[in-house]
Design a protein around this motif. Structure first.
Motif, mmCIF file in Angstrom:
data_model
loop_
_atom_site.group_PDB
_atom_site.id
_atom_site.type_symbol
_atom_site.label_atom_id
_atom_site.label_comp_id
_atom_site.label_asym_id
_atom_site.label_seq_id
_atom_site.Cartn_x
_atom_site.Cartn_y
_atom_site.Cartn_z
ATOM 1 N N GLY A 61 0.766 -1.018 -0.027
ATOM 2 C CA GLY A 61 0.147 0.070 -0.079
ATOM 3 C C GLY A 61 0.812 1.216 -0.002
ATOM 4 N N SER A 62 0.114 2.455 -0.162
ATOM 5 C CA SER A 62 0.706 3.535 0.022
ATOM 6 C C SER A 62 -0.132 4.760 0.135
ATOM 7 N N LEU A 63 0.314 6.024 0.616
ATOM 8 C CA LEU A 63 -0.609 7.026 0.847
ATOM 9 C C LEU A 63 -0.442 7.881 -0.391
ATOM 10 N N SER A 64 -1.767 8.634 -0.417
ATOM 11 C CA SER A 64 -1.674 9.562 -1.751
ATOM 12 C C SER A 64 -2.630 10.729 -1.457
ATOM 13 N N VAL A 65 -2.552 11.662 -2.044
ATOM 14 C CA VAL A 65 -2.924 13.208 -1.694
ATOM 15 C C VAL A 65 -3.105 13.967 -2.798
ATOM 16 N N LYS A 66 -3.934 14.844 -3.092
ATOM 17 C CA LYS A 66 -3.748 15.859 -4.424
ATOM 18 C C LYS A 66 -3.014 16.948 -3.520
ATOM 19 N N GLN A 67 -2.291 17.843 -4.528
ATOM 20 C CA GLN A 67 -1.466 18.858 -3.888
ATOM 21 C C GLN A 67 -2.348 20.059 -3.446
ATOM 22 N N ARG A 68 -2.163 20.899 -2.717
ATOM 23 C CA ARG A 68 -2.965 21.851 -2.020
ATOM 24 C C ARG A 68 -4.286 21.325 -1.289
ATOM 25 N N THR A 69 -4.068 19.968 -0.866
ATOM 26 C CA THR A 69 -5.298 19.447 0.097
ATOM 27 C C THR A 69 -4.624 18.514 0.939
ATOM 28 N N GLU A 70 -5.742 18.088 1.876
ATOM 29 C CA GLU A 70 -5.031 17.298 3.046
ATOM 30 C C GLU A 70 -6.080 16.207 2.871
ATOM 31 N N THR A 71 -5.799 15.151 3.499
ATOM 32 C CA THR A 71 -6.545 13.753 3.405
ATOM 33 C C THR A 71 -7.319 13.930 4.630
ATOM 34 N N PRO A 72 -8.394 13.180 4.771
ATOM 35 C CA PRO A 72 -9.080 12.788 6.174
ATOM 36 C C PRO A 72 -8.401 12.269 7.256
ATOM 37 N N ALA A 73 -8.594 12.325 8.305
ATOM 38 C CA ALA A 73 -7.717 11.722 9.508
ATOM 39 C C ALA A 73 -7.761 10.204 9.306
ATOM 40 N N MET A 74 -6.550 9.613 9.478
ATOM 41 C CA MET A 74 -6.106 8.293 9.260
ATOM 42 C C MET A 74 -5.446 7.897 10.716
ATOM 43 N N GLN A 75 -5.694 6.644 11.040
ATOM 44 C CA GLN A 75 -5.063 6.062 12.283
ATOM 45 C C GLN A 75 -3.918 5.332 12.079
ATOM 46 N N PHE A 76 -3.039 5.424 13.016
ATOM 47 C CA PHE A 76 -1.694 4.684 13.005
ATOM 48 C C PHE A 76 -1.894 3.529 14.159
ATOM 49 N N TYR A 77 -1.518 2.350 13.716
ATOM 50 C CA TYR A 77 -1.440 1.056 14.520
ATOM 51 C C TYR A 77 -0.394 0.414 14.414
ATOM 52 N N LEU A 78 0.204 -0.271 15.751
ATOM 53 C CA LEU A 78 1.412 -0.987 15.600
ATOM 54 C C LEU A 78 0.813 -2.441 15.459
ATOM 55 N N ILE A 79 1.638 -3.358 14.898
ATOM 56 C CA ILE A 79 1.403 -4.852 15.058
ATOM 57 C C ILE A 79 2.142 -5.612 15.974
ATOM 58 N N ALA A 80 1.455 -6.251 16.984
ATOM 59 C CA ALA A 80 1.921 -7.093 17.974
ATOM 60 C C ALA A 80 2.643 -8.431 17.232
ATOM 61 N N GLU A 81 3.442 -9.174 17.928
ATOM 62 C CA GLU A 81 3.834 -10.313 17.287
ATOM 63 C C GLU A 81 2.938 -11.391 16.905
ATOM 64 N N ASP A 82 1.744 -11.229 17.617
ATOM 65 C CA ASP A 82 0.588 -12.289 17.504
ATOM 66 C C ASP A 82 -0.246 -11.636 16.208
ATOM 67 N N GLY A 83 -0.156 -10.672 15.817
ATOM 68 C CA GLY A 83 -0.742 -10.085 14.705
ATOM 69 C C GLY A 83 -1.825 -9.037 14.869
ATOM 70 N N ASP A 84 -2.062 -9.092 16.409
ATOM 71 C CA ASP A 84 -3.230 -7.931 16.646
ATOM 72 C C ASP A 84 -2.582 -6.568 16.595
ATOM 73 N N LEU A 85 -3.307 -5.473 16.154
ATOM 74 C CA LEU A 85 -3.231 -4.223 16.001
ATOM 75 C C LEU A 85 -3.477 -3.470 17.445
ATOM 76 N N PHE A 86 -2.589 -2.750 17.931
ATOM 77 C CA PHE A 86 -2.813 -1.683 19.167
ATOM 78 C C PHE A 86 -2.109 -0.592 19.054
ATOM 79 N N GLN A 87 -2.443 0.434 20.061
ATOM 80 C CA GLN A 87 -1.992 1.797 19.971
ATOM 81 C C GLN A 87 -1.439 1.810 21.462
ATOM 82 N N PRO A 88 -0.488 2.309 21.674
ATOM 83 C CA PRO A 88 0.097 2.225 23.286
ATOM 84 C C PRO A 88 -0.812 3.594 23.811
#
Length: 158
Positions: A61-88
């Protein structure tokens, strides 16, 4: 001969310091997985849609945006060793990033979106990469692989 041993000792010390800070060792705290969990990667989502997954030395995957605009809010998650997603949850962990070419695109954070949320702002057409980090005090507990970002022309004039 003593110079050789001194050189070998210094070399081993330097290598151990850099190995301790590698992208492969990413311990972060997570209540669901114990005090320190080794994050094996990260995921960026827009709503429930996964846009980017970076793990095992591979980015999909990748991130994309048009110039002079901003994307909607995106969320950042970490991947644990067991594959679960989490945020500290702990306040001592801070979400951070680097843009290799901030004149092309950079990140904007609004408090209302939340601590692990961000928006990408496109400034000029081109490509760059983001590196996401989870900081703990004066060091990074997690450093992502390079995440590709593309800014496309908006087609409009100035």
């Amino acid at each position: 001969m003593s110079r050789l041993y001194f050189f070998i000792g210094i070399s081993a010390f330097v290598v151990s310091i850099f190995a301790g800070c590698s992208r492969e060792k990413n311990p972060v705290s997570d209540h669901d997985h114990g005090e320190h969990t080794r994050a094996v990667g990260c995921v960026i989502k827009l709503n429930e849609n996964e846009l980017v997954r970076a793990e095992k030395n591979k980015v999909t995957g990748s991130l994309s945006v048009k110039q002079r605009t901003e994307t909607p809010a995106m969320q950042f998650y970490l991947i644990a060793e067991d594959g679960d997603l989490f945020q500290p949850n702990e306040q001592e962990y801070v979400f951070a990033w680097e843009s290799k070419h901030p004149e092309i695109a950079d990140i904007i954070q609004y408090q209302i979106d939340g601590r692990w949320a961000f928006r990408v702002k496109g400034f000029q057409a081109g490509s760059t990469v983001f590196i996401f980090k989870v900081l703990h005090g004066d060091h990074a507990d997690f450093v992502s692989l390079d995440i590709p970002v593309t800014v496309t022309s908006d087609g409009g004039g100035l």
